[in-house]
Design an enzyme around this catalytic site. Structure first.
Site, PDB file in Angstrom:
ATOM      1  CB  CYS A  69      -7.162   5.341  -1.782  1.00 57.73           C
ATOM      2  SG  CYS A  69      -6.277   3.894  -2.318  1.00 57.73           S
ATOM      3  CB  CYS A  72      -7.203   2.007  -0.003  1.00 56.72           C
ATOM      4  SG  CYS A  72      -5.694   2.931  -0.349  1.00 56.72           S
TER       5      CYS A  72
END
Ligand SMILES: [Zn+2]
Length: 146
Positions: A69, A72
């Protein structure tokens, strides 16, 4: 960290000590007071997560993330800043929802990153999406009052 506590290095002598969740502790070797965690702590298992959230004397800020991600990865250094400036106010931990899908399922995490605040053993707030350190701090302050 594991089911029994968080491992912290003594700032006086460098010895690594396991500190049981919910306790302030002293170094087993030199007796110096151990610092509260000042960086995000990786959660290794659902049972360790439950032990921490159930016993922590400080609110626990949880970052649900996964390695693939992009947002993230952007939020990781922001969380590190938040953990460094708020040691002793709350504990910042990271849950890799790929490694521990049980936790992602249990808390119905539908997008990552999702940040949640646990206080007194229960979730009191959550928010989805990456954001800078100052906004994360404001979110936690509103949720946990610190
Ligand atoms: Zn020591």
């Amino acid at each position: 960290m594991d089911e029994r506590g968080i491992v912290l290095a003594c700032s006086a002598c460098g010895t690594r000590n396991r500190v049981p969740f919910g306790k302030a502790a002293r170094c087993g070797k030199c007796g110096a007071a151990l610092p509260d965690p000042a960086e995000p702590v990786d959660v290794p298992s659902a049972s360790a997560f439950d032990a921490l959230v159930g016993a922590s004397r400080l609110p626990v800020v949880v970052d649900f993330w996964a390695p693939w991600c992009g947002p993230c990865r952007m939020v990781a250094p922001e969380l590190a800043r938040v953990a460094a400036s708020n040691a002793g106010r709350y504990v910042v931990v990271k849950v890799n929802t790929d490694a521990i899908p049980e936790l992602g399922d249990r808390f119905s995490i539908r997008s990552i990153p999702t940040m949640a605040v646990f206080d007194g053993g229960r979730e009191v707030a959550r928010t989805a999406g990456a954001r800078p350190a100052a906004q994360i701090e404001a979110f936690v302050k509103q949720a946990a009052g610190r």
